[in-house]
Structure formats: structure tokens, C-alpha cells
Design a protein around this motif. Structure first.
Motif, mmCIF file in Angstrom:
data_model
loop_
_atom_site.group_PDB
_atom_site.id
_atom_site.type_symbol
_atom_site.label_atom_id
_atom_site.label_comp_id
_atom_site.label_asym_id
_atom_site.label_seq_id
_atom_site.Cartn_x
_atom_site.Cartn_y
_atom_site.Cartn_z
ATOM 1 N N VAL A 115 59.726 88.441 31.237
ATOM 2 C CA VAL A 115 60.748 87.478 31.661
ATOM 3 C C VAL A 115 60.160 86.075 31.865
ATOM 4 C CG1 VAL A 115 62.353 86.900 33.546
ATOM 5 C CG2 VAL A 115 62.275 89.234 32.647
ATOM 6 N N PHE A 116 58.941 86.004 32.436
ATOM 7 C CA PHE A 116 58.423 84.697 32.893
ATOM 8 C C PHE A 116 57.420 84.004 31.972
ATOM 9 C CE2 PHE A 116 59.914 86.397 36.973
ATOM 10 C CZ PHE A 116 60.594 85.297 37.461
ATOM 11 N N LEU A 117 56.648 84.753 31.168
ATOM 12 C CA LEU A 117 55.573 84.086 30.415
ATOM 13 C C LEU A 117 56.131 83.238 29.277
ATOM 14 C CD1 LEU A 117 52.801 86.850 30.255
ATOM 15 C CD2 LEU A 117 52.916 84.867 31.782
ATOM 16 N N ARG A 118 55.738 81.973 29.242
ATOM 17 C CA ARG A 118 56.235 81.049 28.222
ATOM 18 C C ARG A 118 55.391 81.060 26.960
ATOM 19 N NH1 ARG A 118 60.017 77.964 30.824
ATOM 20 N NH2 ARG A 118 59.789 77.940 33.082
ATOM 21 N N THR A 119 54.122 81.470 27.064
ATOM 22 C CA THR A 119 53.205 81.254 25.940
ATOM 23 C C THR A 119 52.761 82.538 25.242
ATOM 24 O OG1 THR A 119 51.253 81.289 27.385
ATOM 25 C CG2 THR A 119 52.339 79.175 27.073
ATOM 26 N N ALA A 120 53.183 83.707 25.733
ATOM 27 C CA ALA A 120 52.787 84.980 25.101
ATOM 28 C C ALA A 120 53.678 85.289 23.903
ATOM 29 C CB ALA A 120 52.864 86.108 26.121
ATOM 30 N N GLU A 121 53.159 86.142 23.012
ATOM 31 C CA GLU A 121 53.946 86.605 21.854
ATOM 32 C C GLU A 121 54.763 87.838 22.229
ATOM 33 O OE1 GLU A 121 53.984 85.974 18.302
ATOM 34 O OE2 GLU A 121 53.252 84.015 18.906
ATOM 35 N N ARG A 122 54.113 88.725 22.998
ATOM 36 C CA ARG A 122 54.759 89.973 23.415
ATOM 37 C C ARG A 122 53.906 90.602 24.508
ATOM 38 N NH1 ARG A 122 56.592 92.683 19.588
ATOM 39 N NH2 ARG A 122 56.589 91.011 18.062
ATOM 40 N N ILE A 123 54.385 91.676 25.129
ATOM 41 C CA ILE A 123 53.627 92.357 26.189
ATOM 42 C C ILE A 123 53.467 93.818 25.790
ATOM 43 C CG2 ILE A 123 53.530 92.939 28.658
ATOM 44 C CD1 ILE A 123 53.478 89.893 28.075
ATOM 45 N N LEU A 124 52.214 94.262 25.728
ATOM 46 C CA LEU A 124 51.928 95.648 25.354
ATOM 47 C C LEU A 124 51.398 96.415 26.557
ATOM 48 C CD1 LEU A 124 49.897 94.868 22.081
ATOM 49 C CD2 LEU A 124 52.353 95.204 22.278
ATOM 50 N N LEU A 125 51.873 97.645 26.699
ATOM 51 C CA LEU A 125 51.344 98.552 27.717
ATOM 52 C C LEU A 125 50.151 99.254 27.077
ATOM 53 C CD1 LEU A 125 51.461 100.300 30.299
ATOM 54 C CD2 LEU A 125 53.249 101.644 29.218
ATOM 55 N N LYS A 126 48.960 99.004 27.605
ATOM 56 C CA LYS A 126 47.754 99.560 26.975
ATOM 57 C C LYS A 126 47.670 101.055 27.247
ATOM 58 C CE LYS A 126 42.737 99.001 26.808
ATOM 59 N NZ LYS A 126 41.593 98.253 27.325
ATOM 60 N N VAL A 127 47.559 101.849 26.182
ATOM 61 C CA VAL A 127 47.482 103.301 26.380
ATOM 62 C C VAL A 127 46.100 103.863 26.081
ATOM 63 C CG1 VAL A 127 49.937 103.698 26.000
ATOM 64 C CG2 VAL A 127 48.409 103.793 24.063
ATOM 65 N N GLY A 128 45.253 103.089 25.446
ATOM 66 C CA GLY A 128 43.910 103.609 25.194
ATOM 67 C C GLY A 128 43.073 102.683 24.349
ATOM 68 N N SER A 129 41.763 102.962 24.359
ATOM 69 C CA SER A 129 40.823 102.185 23.562
ATOM 70 C C SER A 129 39.656 103.111 23.248
ATOM 71 C CB SER A 129 40.358 100.986 24.389
ATOM 72 O OG SER A 129 39.512 100.192 23.611
ATOM 73 N N PHE A 130 39.229 103.142 21.997
ATOM 74 C CA PHE A 130 38.132 104.048 21.613
ATOM 75 C C PHE A 130 37.464 103.517 20.349
ATOM 76 C CE2 PHE A 130 42.208 105.678 19.989
ATOM 77 C CZ PHE A 130 41.974 105.672 18.621
ATOM 78 N N ARG A 131 36.305 104.112 20.019
ATOM 79 C CA ARG A 131 35.583 103.722 18.805
ATOM 80 C C ARG A 131 35.935 104.679 17.678
ATOM 81 N NH1 ARG A 131 31.389 100.731 17.135
ATOM 82 N NH2 ARG A 131 30.144 102.122 15.821
ATOM 83 N N ALA A 132 36.117 104.160 16.480
ATOM 84 C CA ALA A 132 36.355 105.026 15.322
ATOM 85 C C ALA A 132 35.868 104.334 14.064
ATOM 86 C CB ALA A 132 37.841 105.339 15.190
ATOM 87 N N VAL A 133 35.014 105.045 13.296
ATOM 88 C CA VAL A 133 34.540 104.459 12.032
ATOM 89 C C VAL A 133 35.004 105.288 10.831
ATOM 90 C CG1 VAL A 133 32.545 103.286 13.031
ATOM 91 C CG2 VAL A 133 32.300 105.632 12.210
ATOM 92 N N THR A 134 35.581 106.496 11.102
ATOM 93 C CA THR A 134 36.152 107.285 10.008
ATOM 94 C C THR A 134 37.599 107.607 10.372
ATOM 95 O OG1 THR A 134 35.604 109.414 11.001
ATOM 96 C CG2 THR A 134 33.909 108.406 9.619
#
Length: 388
Positions: free
Chosen positions: A51-70
């Protein structure tokens, strides 16, 4: 309330402005990277940020982060995320966008289909279902790969945040609303100072400035995808964010904001857009060429997006246009000017070297934000009841 991480993507080069906005909302910054800011907050943070941010593109709810090379690793690690905590049995889910930078996995369509398969596998096991009707709320996913690290977020926004809802009728080559807001925030302009846009087009700079002056939250009159995520975000959180925004509006503020354009049709469009945004009473629009730019007062600001000459016949007109702009600016004693343009010869024809310039990517287009600073106004003694 349990806190989670949220990711706010933005234009490259404007992360510092977004970071400050998020801090002003009261949230803790986790990380600032190229083109995005991660912050921490409860579920209400997702609603308030939209509702309030003027300069963002969108808001994502982060569900995870991991490494993957294959692709195998991508599948297994995506499958390991507890998707059932986010997506209900009837949820409609897909990978809406995948972007990859300096990573071994780089084909967006392969990344999208493998991750979708992994999510289906996970949810089949949890919900004991072979087939998902996907008839309920939408849960679009966005994925970034950078140096083989995969960051996964659910998109709470839907249509990008730059769509405030006031500009159905865009003029030619309009500047995105969130980019215009960020550029205004990069200048020292405040609501009690003069602001003029001599190439106002569909009115985006004057309208964004007027919305700031009147404290109108940019997202209060639109919808968001996550309003239907009743399993995650209580509807009351959305209502309370909009109520908070409503309470903050001050549309009786005194302003001196002006938008000029040589094209009368464009000025009519700009007026209509300002009406839609509820700020038409705060802006003076007028058909006027840049060579006729003048203002009786001192210490004003020009913030503008002059033509770039993307089409060949326009390119030939640019030297004269920028020269006229520069001449008008020199007549405005003690003013400051800020312009965003991709025109490489801008400073040459404007007739002055910028005091500062910033590289900003406007979509795929490399542009420069040239800043020509005027003197600071003398400090005013506070007097009561002064009229403008």
C-alpha cells in the motif's frame, strides 16, 4: 507475530531510495542487492509495503533460498520447501518469472517447469492427491538465480506496483510511476517548494509529487493478489493498511506544482490522470513549449523526462530542444534542474555539465539522471499565517 522475510524488487540504481522508504515504514533491512531490497516483518508488513511503498516494483514473500548447479539439485531443493505452509489444496500455483545471472542454470523456461514439477510432487505427498484442480486463489512464484544461489518468493502484488490506477491513458513514452517517485526522492524537493515539469507528458512527475505532498499512499486504490491468501494473511490486515493510509491523507496542502507540454492533447490526458489520482486541485497543467518556460519565483525545481529521440525523425529535433531547455533554465535564476534521458548529447546541448549524474536502467534502456544544482534558499524565519 512471527516475522518473515520480504523481497522488494526495484529499478537498478534506486535501491538506496527504496531502502530508506522501508526503514521509514519501520522495518528492518536484511540485505540490499542490485535491483532488490530484503526486509523483515510480520504478515502486516506485506500489506503495508504494497500500500505505502512508492518506489518498489512488487512485494514477494520469501519462501526459501538454496544453492543449485544442476536441474536435479533444483528439483530436490525446491521439493524440500514446505509448500503446504503456503499453498492450500485448491491453490493455483506456477512460476511466473525466473531470472538468472552468472549461474550455471540459466534457461528460464526449464527452471520454471522443473520447479513446478517439484512443487506438485511435494504437495501430492502432503495432500494425498494425484491431481490439483487449482481452482482457488493464485500463488504466483518468482525466482532469481544469482551465482548459483536460488531465491524463491511468492508474489503478493500481481500487476506491478507502478500501476497506481490513475494512468489508464498513458501519453507517448511514459515514465513508470515508481521510477518517477524514486527520482523525485533523489532530489531535495519538498512539498513547500516549487516543482515544474516542462515535458510533463501524461503527468507522471507532477502527479507523483502531488501524491507525496498530500501524503496519498500509492497503492490504496488498487487490488493485490495476496488479498485472497486468507490462509496466510488475514483480510483485516489489508483493511487496516488502507485505513492507516486514509488517515494520513492531507489533500488541503498548499502546493506549487506545474506541468507543461507543447501538445494540448497530452495536457488533457495529464489532467484526466491527475483527476483519477485525486490531485488535480494541486497541479497547474498548461500547454506551453519549453522555450517559453518561466516562473516569477526563485529556488524552484525542474524534474523532467525530456524526449530521448527513440525514433529517427525525433532525433533530428533533439539538439534544438535541449538547447532551448538549457536557455530557459539559465533564465530561471537560482533554480535546480533534474532530468532523466538516454540522449548521450544532453549536457552538450543543454549547455552545462551536470553537477552529478546517476546511471539508471529504465527497463532495458540505460538512462542518466542529470542533476544541475542551484543555490540553497536562505532559511526562512517562521511567521504565522503566511499566505502563499
Amino acid at each position: 507475530m512471527e516475522k518473515t522475510e520480504w523481497i522488494a524488487p526495484c529499478h537498478f540504481g534506486l535501491e538506496s531510495v527504496l531502502k530508506r522508504e522501508i526503514q521509514d515504514l519501520g522495518y528492518e533491512i536484511v540485505q540490499v542487492e542490485d535491483g532488490r531490497v530484503t526486509f523483515r516483518g510480520g504478515m502486516e508488513a506485506g500489506c503495508r509495503a504494497n500500500v505505502f511503498l512508492r518506489t518498489a516494483e512488487r512485494i514477494l514473500l520469501k519462501v526459501g533460498s538454496f544453492r543449485a548447479v544442476t536441474f536435479e539439485e533444483l528439483f530436490e531443493r525446491t521439493k524440500a520447501i514446505p509448500w503446504e505452509d503456503y499453498i492450500p489444496k485448491d491453490g493455483k500455483f506456477w512460476v511466473a518469472k525466473a531470472a538468472s545471472v552468472k549461474s550455471r542454470l540459466f534457461s528460464p523456461s526449464d527452471i520454471q517447469s522443473i520447479m513446478k514439477k517439484a512443487m506438485v510432487e511435494r504437495l501430492k505427498g502432503v495432500y494425498h492427491m494425484q491431481w490439483f484442480e487449482e481452482s482457488g486463489a493464485s500463488y504466483p512464484l518468482r525466482v532469481f538465480l544469482k551465482k548459483d544461489t536460488v531465491t524463491v518468493g511468492l508474489d503478493t502484488t500481481g500487476v506491478s506496483l507502478h500501476k497506481r490506477g490513475y494512468r489508464p491513458a498513458a501519453g507517448k513514452a511514459p515514465i513508470a510511476e515508481n521510477l518517477a517517485a524514486a527520482l523525485i526522492m533523489l532530489t531535495p524537493w519538498k512539498k513547500d517548494r516549487i516543482l515544474v515539469d516542462p515535458f510533463c507528458g501524461s503527468g507522471t512527475f507532477p502527479i507523483e509529487a502531488a501524491m507525496m505532498a498530500a501524503n496519498i499512499a500509492p497503492g490504496m486504490n488498487r487490488n493485490f493478489t495476496a488479498e485472497n491468501w486468507t490462509n496466510l494473511m488475514d483480510r483485516k490486515l489489508w483493511y487496516s493498511a488502507v485505513d492507516e493510509a486514509q488517515d494520513l491523507i492531507d489533500d488541503r496542502v498548499e502546493t506549487d506544482i506545474q506541468g507543461y507540454d507543447i501538445d494540448g492533447d497530452v495536457i488533457r490526458t495529464a489532467r484526466r490522470n491527475a483527476q483519477e489520482a485525486g490531485v488535480d486541485h494541486l497541479i497547474h497543467f498548461q500547454q506551453r513549449a519549453v522555450k517559453d518556460l518561466s516562473h516569477p519565483k526563485k529556488y524552484g525545481f525542474i524534474i523532467t523526462n525530456p524526449p530521448y529521440g527513440e525514433r529517427l525523425e525525433e532525433k533530428e529535433a533533439l539538439p534544438r530542444l535541449y538547447r532551448e531547455f538549457g536557455e530557459s533554465f539559465r533564465r530561471l535564476d537560482s533554480w535546480s534542474a533534474y532530468m532523466i534521458t538516454s540522449y548521450e548529447e544532453a549536457e552538450r546541448y543543454f549547455g552545462r555539465k551536470a553537477d552529478k549524474n546517476r546511471k539508471i536502467y529504465n527497463g532495458m534502456l540505460k538512462t542518466y539522471f542529470y542533476q544541475f544544482s542551484g543555490p540553497r534558499p536562505p532559511r526562512q524565519k517562521k511567521t504565522e499565517g503566511t499566505e502563499k
